[in-house]
Design a protein around this motif. Structure first.
Motif, mmCIF file in Angstrom:
data_model
loop_
_atom_site.group_PDB
_atom_site.id
_atom_site.type_symbol
_atom_site.label_atom_id
_atom_site.label_comp_id
_atom_site.label_asym_id
_atom_site.label_seq_id
_atom_site.Cartn_x
_atom_site.Cartn_y
_atom_site.Cartn_z
ATOM 1 N N TYR A 30 0.819 -1.206 0.000
ATOM 2 C CA TYR A 30 0.000 0.000 0.000
ATOM 3 C C TYR A 30 0.857 1.262 0.000
ATOM 4 C CZ TYR A 30 -3.665 -3.320 0.933
ATOM 5 O OH TYR A 30 -4.524 -4.373 0.820
ATOM 6 N N ALA A 31 0.427 2.257 -0.768
ATOM 7 C CA ALA A 31 1.101 3.552 -0.826
ATOM 8 C C ALA A 31 0.862 4.321 0.473
ATOM 9 C CB ALA A 31 0.572 4.362 -2.015
ATOM 10 N N ASP A 32 1.661 5.340 0.690
ATOM 11 C CA ASP A 32 1.495 6.175 1.881
ATOM 12 C C ASP A 32 0.144 6.876 1.876
ATOM 13 O OD1 ASP A 32 3.963 5.456 2.919
ATOM 14 O OD2 ASP A 32 4.997 7.165 2.016
ATOM 15 N N SER A 33 -0.309 7.270 0.707
ATOM 16 C CA SER A 33 -1.608 7.902 0.551
ATOM 17 C C SER A 33 -2.551 6.857 -0.051
ATOM 18 C CB SER A 33 -1.497 9.115 -0.370
ATOM 19 O OG SER A 33 -2.765 9.688 -0.568
ATOM 20 N N VAL A 34 -3.519 6.403 0.736
ATOM 21 C CA VAL A 34 -4.373 5.308 0.300
ATOM 22 C C VAL A 34 -5.817 5.568 0.720
ATOM 23 C CG1 VAL A 34 -3.906 3.913 2.362
ATOM 24 C CG2 VAL A 34 -4.601 2.776 0.253
ATOM 25 N N SER A 35 -6.745 5.134 -0.113
ATOM 26 C CA SER A 35 -8.172 5.192 0.179
ATOM 27 C C SER A 35 -8.697 3.759 0.129
ATOM 28 C CB SER A 35 -8.882 6.057 -0.859
ATOM 29 O OG SER A 35 -10.273 5.963 -0.710
ATOM 30 N N PHE A 36 -9.390 3.330 1.183
ATOM 31 C CA PHE A 36 -9.824 1.947 1.304
ATOM 32 C C PHE A 36 -11.271 1.929 1.775
ATOM 33 C CE2 PHE A 36 -10.265 -2.209 3.213
ATOM 34 C CZ PHE A 36 -9.398 -3.032 2.519
ATOM 35 N N THR A 37 -12.150 1.243 1.029
ATOM 36 C CA THR A 37 -13.543 1.096 1.463
ATOM 37 C C THR A 37 -13.906 -0.383 1.486
ATOM 38 O OG1 THR A 37 -14.405 1.360 -0.778
ATOM 39 C CG2 THR A 37 -14.271 3.342 0.562
ATOM 40 N N SER A 38 -14.649 -0.757 2.534
ATOM 41 C CA SER A 38 -15.067 -2.148 2.707
ATOM 42 C C SER A 38 -16.210 -2.209 3.711
ATOM 43 C CB SER A 38 -13.897 -2.981 3.233
ATOM 44 O OG SER A 38 -14.337 -4.270 3.619
ATOM 45 N N PRO A 39 -17.193 -3.085 3.465
ATOM 46 C CA PRO A 39 -18.248 -3.259 4.463
ATOM 47 C C PRO A 39 -17.713 -3.848 5.776
ATOM 48 C CG PRO A 39 -18.535 -4.797 2.623
ATOM 49 C CD PRO A 39 -17.425 -3.886 2.260
ATOM 50 N N PHE A 40 -16.570 -4.538 5.717
ATOM 51 C CA PHE A 40 -15.989 -5.091 6.945
ATOM 52 C C PHE A 40 -15.519 -3.990 7.886
ATOM 53 C CE2 PHE A 40 -15.547 -9.413 5.108
ATOM 54 C CZ PHE A 40 -15.967 -10.135 6.212
ATOM 55 N N ILE A 41 -15.192 -2.821 7.358
ATOM 56 C CA ILE A 41 -14.789 -1.698 8.209
ATOM 57 C C ILE A 41 -15.923 -1.349 9.154
ATOM 58 C CG2 ILE A 41 -14.148 0.750 8.246
ATOM 59 C CD1 ILE A 41 -12.739 0.223 5.515
ATOM 60 N N MET A 42 -17.141 -1.313 8.633
ATOM 61 C CA MET A 42 -18.310 -1.031 9.479
ATOM 62 C C MET A 42 -18.606 -2.206 10.410
ATOM 63 S SD MET A 42 -20.856 1.073 6.929
ATOM 64 C CE MET A 42 -21.012 -0.274 5.759
ATOM 65 N N GLU A 43 -18.493 -3.421 9.883
ATOM 66 C CA GLU A 43 -18.780 -4.613 10.685
ATOM 67 C C GLU A 43 -17.864 -4.700 11.906
ATOM 68 O OE1 GLU A 43 -18.441 -9.398 10.200
ATOM 69 O OE2 GLU A 43 -19.368 -8.315 8.545
ATOM 70 N N LEU A 44 -16.602 -4.349 11.720
ATOM 71 C CA LEU A 44 -15.652 -4.385 12.833
ATOM 72 C C LEU A 44 -15.715 -3.121 13.679
ATOM 73 C CD1 LEU A 44 -12.539 -6.010 11.116
ATOM 74 C CD2 LEU A 44 -14.217 -7.087 12.614
ATOM 75 N N LYS A 45 -16.646 -2.233 13.327
ATOM 76 C CA LYS A 45 -16.860 -0.981 14.048
ATOM 77 C C LYS A 45 -15.607 -0.113 14.069
ATOM 78 C CE LYS A 45 -20.795 -2.691 16.439
ATOM 79 N NZ LYS A 45 -21.407 -3.196 15.284
ATOM 80 N N HIS A 46 -14.806 -0.242 13.005
ATOM 81 C CA HIS A 46 -13.592 0.567 12.911
ATOM 82 C C HIS A 46 -13.929 1.992 12.481
ATOM 83 C CE1 HIS A 46 -9.246 1.033 12.667
ATOM 84 N NE2 HIS A 46 -9.487 1.825 11.630
ATOM 85 N N ASP A 47 -14.891 2.140 11.564
ATOM 86 C CA ASP A 47 -15.337 3.456 11.111
ATOM 87 C C ASP A 47 -16.745 3.303 10.545
ATOM 88 O OD1 ASP A 47 -15.757 5.664 9.034
ATOM 89 O OD2 ASP A 47 -13.915 6.326 10.013
ATOM 90 N N PRO A 48 -17.686 4.122 10.989
ATOM 91 C CA PRO A 48 -19.079 3.959 10.551
ATOM 92 C C PRO A 48 -19.312 4.263 9.079
ATOM 93 C CG PRO A 48 -18.847 5.936 11.903
ATOM 94 C CD PRO A 48 -17.523 5.217 11.948
ATOM 95 N N THR A 49 -18.369 4.926 8.413
ATOM 96 C CA THR A 49 -18.542 5.251 6.995
ATOM 97 C C THR A 49 -18.105 4.108 6.088
ATOM 98 O OG1 THR A 49 -16.329 6.203 6.712
ATOM 99 C CG2 THR A 49 -18.092 7.692 7.483
ATOM 100 N N GLY A 50 -17.368 3.144 6.641
ATOM 101 C CA GLY A 50 -16.853 2.049 5.822
ATOM 102 C C GLY A 50 -15.652 2.454 4.997
#
Length: 121
Positions: A30-50
């Motif tokens: 992964y690059a230093d500047s990265v954008s990552f979206t995943s439904p697992f982000i919300m499932e793990l309650k890491h960030d509500p926007t996913g």
């Protein structure tokens, strides 16, 4: 343009990094500047926007996922290529089929990911 040879080596190393749960090897993709979206982000309650928009939060999320899914193992299904992106289709946790769109920069590092999952098994 991404070549077949580069894509094969990149994806093999990416899968191996995840399957050995080696966070340093995972993050090396992964690059230093990265954008990552995943439904697992919300499932793990890491960030509500996913969505995650920086490398430090991405690493923290990956560590959280590896802890929750300590038996995580990916099985490659297929690779799809375009000019500056790859889609990796693989069998993921809980027999889910995943497809990740990965946009790469000129150094072959991931700058954008959109993860998709199916409950097919």
């Amino acid at each position: 343009m991404i070549t077949n040879e580069f894509a094969s080596a990149f994806v093999t190393d990416w899968i191996e990094s995840w399957n050995t749960h080696n966070i340093k090897k995972i993050m090396a993709h992964y690059a230093d500047s990265v954008s990552f979206t995943s439904p697992f982000i919300m499932e793990l309650k890491h960030d509500p926007t996913g969505a995650i928009s920086n490398r430090n939060d991405l690493e923290a999320y990956f560590v959280q996922a590896l802890t929750k899914f300590n038996d995580l193992y990916f099985e490659l299904i297929d690779i799809y290529l375009s000019i500056n992106s790859i889609i990796i289709q693989y069998k993921s946790v809980n027999n889910m089929i995943a497809a990740e769109y990965m946009e790469l920069n000129e150094n072959g590092k991931i700058v954008r990911v959109t993860a998709h999952y199916s409950k097919r098994n």
